[in-house]
Design a protein around this motif. Structure first.
Motif, mmCIF file in Angstrom:
data_model
loop_
_atom_site.group_PDB
_atom_site.id
_atom_site.type_symbol
_atom_site.label_atom_id
_atom_site.label_comp_id
_atom_site.label_asym_id
_atom_site.label_seq_id
_atom_site.Cartn_x
_atom_site.Cartn_y
_atom_site.Cartn_z
ATOM 1 N N GLY A 55 15.398 24.028 -14.972
ATOM 2 C CA GLY A 55 15.255 22.720 -14.345
ATOM 3 C C GLY A 55 14.087 22.676 -13.375
ATOM 4 O O GLY A 55 13.304 21.714 -13.361
ATOM 5 N N THR A 56 13.941 23.727 -12.581
ATOM 6 C CA THR A 56 12.821 23.798 -11.642
ATOM 7 C C THR A 56 11.489 23.868 -12.390
ATOM 8 O O THR A 56 10.508 23.221 -12.001
ATOM 9 N N ALA A 57 11.465 24.635 -13.465
ATOM 10 C CA ALA A 57 10.239 24.751 -14.253
ATOM 11 C C ALA A 57 9.862 23.418 -14.891
ATOM 12 O O ALA A 57 8.697 23.013 -14.871
ATOM 13 N N LEU A 58 10.850 22.729 -15.453
ATOM 14 C CA LEU A 58 10.571 21.436 -16.078
ATOM 15 C C LEU A 58 10.125 20.411 -15.045
ATOM 16 O O LEU A 58 9.238 19.586 -15.318
ATOM 17 N N ALA A 59 10.711 20.454 -13.844
ATOM 18 C CA ALA A 59 10.283 19.550 -12.777
ATOM 19 C C ALA A 59 8.828 19.817 -12.402
ATOM 20 O O ALA A 59 8.044 18.886 -12.173
ATOM 21 N N ALA A 60 8.457 21.097 -12.334
ATOM 22 C CA ALA A 60 7.071 21.452 -12.011
ATOM 23 C C ALA A 60 6.119 20.974 -13.102
ATOM 24 O O ALA A 60 5.017 20.478 -12.823
ATOM 25 N N ILE A 61 6.541 21.100 -14.359
ATOM 26 C CA ILE A 61 5.698 20.687 -15.481
ATOM 27 C C ILE A 61 5.513 19.175 -15.486
ATOM 28 O O ILE A 61 4.390 18.668 -15.627
ATOM 29 N N VAL A 62 6.622 18.430 -15.341
ATOM 30 C CA VAL A 62 6.531 16.969 -15.306
ATOM 31 C C VAL A 62 5.732 16.515 -14.090
ATOM 32 O O VAL A 62 4.909 15.588 -14.172
ATOM 33 N N GLY A 63 5.939 17.175 -12.954
ATOM 34 C CA GLY A 63 5.190 16.830 -11.754
ATOM 35 C C GLY A 63 3.699 17.029 -11.945
ATOM 36 O O GLY A 63 2.889 16.179 -11.548
ATOM 37 N N ALA A 64 3.321 18.136 -12.567
ATOM 38 C CA ALA A 64 1.902 18.391 -12.830
ATOM 39 C C ALA A 64 1.325 17.335 -13.770
ATOM 40 O O ALA A 64 0.191 16.891 -13.610
ATOM 41 N N ARG A 65 2.141 16.929 -14.743
ATOM 42 C CA ARG A 65 1.695 15.894 -15.686
ATOM 43 C C ARG A 65 1.525 14.550 -14.992
ATOM 44 O O ARG A 65 0.557 13.825 -15.256
ATOM 45 N N GLU A 66 2.429 14.207 -14.089
ATOM 46 C CA GLU A 66 2.340 12.930 -13.376
ATOM 47 C C GLU A 66 1.169 12.916 -12.392
ATOM 48 O O GLU A 66 0.562 11.873 -12.161
ATOM 49 N N TRP A 143 9.058 11.394 -15.292
ATOM 50 C CA TRP A 143 10.173 11.762 -14.412
ATOM 51 C C TRP A 143 11.504 11.246 -14.928
ATOM 52 O O TRP A 143 12.535 11.897 -14.766
ATOM 53 N N SER A 144 11.507 10.065 -15.549
ATOM 54 C CA SER A 144 12.767 9.491 -16.026
ATOM 55 C C SER A 144 13.416 10.332 -17.115
ATOM 56 O O SER A 144 14.620 10.214 -17.362
ATOM 57 N N MET A 145 12.626 11.191 -17.758
ATOM 58 C CA MET A 145 13.136 12.023 -18.839
ATOM 59 C C MET A 145 13.689 13.350 -18.345
ATOM 60 O O MET A 145 14.316 14.076 -19.127
ATOM 61 N N LEU A 146 13.483 13.667 -17.056
ATOM 62 C CA LEU A 146 13.832 15.007 -16.564
ATOM 63 C C LEU A 146 15.300 15.388 -16.800
ATOM 64 O O LEU A 146 15.567 16.509 -17.259
ATOM 65 N N PRO A 147 16.274 14.504 -16.508
ATOM 66 C CA PRO A 147 17.662 14.899 -16.779
ATOM 67 C C PRO A 147 17.904 15.251 -18.241
ATOM 68 O O PRO A 147 18.633 16.214 -18.543
ATOM 69 N N TRP A 148 17.292 14.483 -19.152
ATOM 70 C CA TRP A 148 17.451 14.784 -20.574
ATOM 71 C C TRP A 148 16.764 16.095 -20.946
ATOM 72 O O TRP A 148 17.276 16.862 -21.769
ATOM 73 N N LEU A 149 15.616 16.347 -20.357
ATOM 74 C CA LEU A 149 14.904 17.592 -20.639
ATOM 75 C C LEU A 149 15.751 18.799 -20.227
ATOM 76 O O LEU A 149 15.846 19.787 -20.966
ATOM 77 N N ILE A 150 16.354 18.714 -19.045
ATOM 78 C CA ILE A 150 17.192 19.813 -18.570
ATOM 79 C C ILE A 150 18.413 19.983 -19.461
ATOM 80 O O ILE A 150 18.790 21.110 -19.824
ATOM 81 N N ALA A 151 19.045 18.844 -19.831
ATOM 82 C CA ALA A 151 20.246 18.907 -20.667
ATOM 83 C C ALA A 151 19.933 19.500 -22.039
ATOM 84 O O ALA A 151 20.691 20.328 -22.571
ATOM 85 N N LEU A 152 18.818 19.111 -22.632
ATOM 86 C CA LEU A 152 18.454 19.607 -23.969
ATOM 87 C C LEU A 152 18.075 21.084 -23.918
ATOM 88 O O LEU A 152 18.393 21.839 -24.844
#
Length: 212
Positions: A55-66, A143-152
């Motif tokens: 989850g932390t890694a995906l947040a960092a990736i999405v944050g870098a993309r944004e 960012w809106s996709m983050l919960p789904w990314l973590i769940a998947l």
């Protein structure tokens, strides 16, 4: 979320969970000493660490993309280089150089929780693996996709751990794994190098273009 992105996220969680590393070696050691139930308990506890770090890694990736494509491309280059280094180490591994499997644990579940949360390699490997596999679909991340990314990614890791539990419970497969552990480690190293090349292939051109 496109089907290809959905599959990539699930596959990333699966690959992260099943790739030989400290956690896999630990569950084989516990399973060999105490059986499938203890190994399953360890992995159930270890899942908590996976959720936190992925989850932390995906947040960092999405944050870098944004933040912008330059930040994401820079992260892609760093991840690619790190994965290449890990892959090269694995390819050049020798017998007895890997981390020794963990012995029996009195409380496998809590041992898995602590092991998963304190593994120093968990976060950088998660960032590198997810970045390498998501680099070609960076424009779809928000960012809106983050919960789904973590769940998947959790779903992919769950499938990987179900396979590991089955392997730990089968004595022949466990013996085969332990006998060919070095070969499997080297093959995983080749896979990591492939991920690294993929990450660099997508990140370097964008980074060079932004500088010019």
């Amino acid at each position: 979320m496109t089907p290809s992105l959905l599959f990539t996220i699930v596959a990333s969680g699966f690959i992260y969970g099943i790739t030989p590393g400290p956690g896999v070696l630990a569950v084989f050691g516990i399973g060999a000493a105490r059986g499938r139930r203890a190994g399953a308990g360890f992995l159930c506890g270890h899942l908590l660490g996976d959720v936190v770090w992925c989850g932390t890694a995906l947040a960092a990736i999405v944050g870098a993309r944004e933040i912008g494509s330059t930040a994401f491309d820079a992260l892609g280059v760093l991840s690619g280089l790190y994965l290449f280094w890990l892959g090269l180490r694995a390819v050049r591994a020798r017998a007895g150089s890997a981390d020794a499997p963990q012995g029996p644990a009195r409380q496998p579940f809590w041992h898995g929780v602590i092991f998963g949360l304190t593994n120093p390699k968990a976060y950088p490997v998660a960032v590198a693996t997810f970045t390498a596999l998501l680099s070609s679909r960076a424009e779809l991340l928000h960012w809106s996709m983050l919960p789904w990314l973590i769940a998947l990614s959790f779903l992919g890791g769950l499938v990987a751990y179900a396979i590991l539990i089955g392997v730990v419970g089968a004595s022949r497969i466990r013996t085969l794994y332990q006998r060919h552990e070095l070969t499997i480690t080297r093959l995983c190293g080749v896979m990591f190098i492939g991920f690294a090349i993929n990450a660099l292939w997508h990140a370097v051109p964008g980074l060079l273009t932004s500088r010019t």
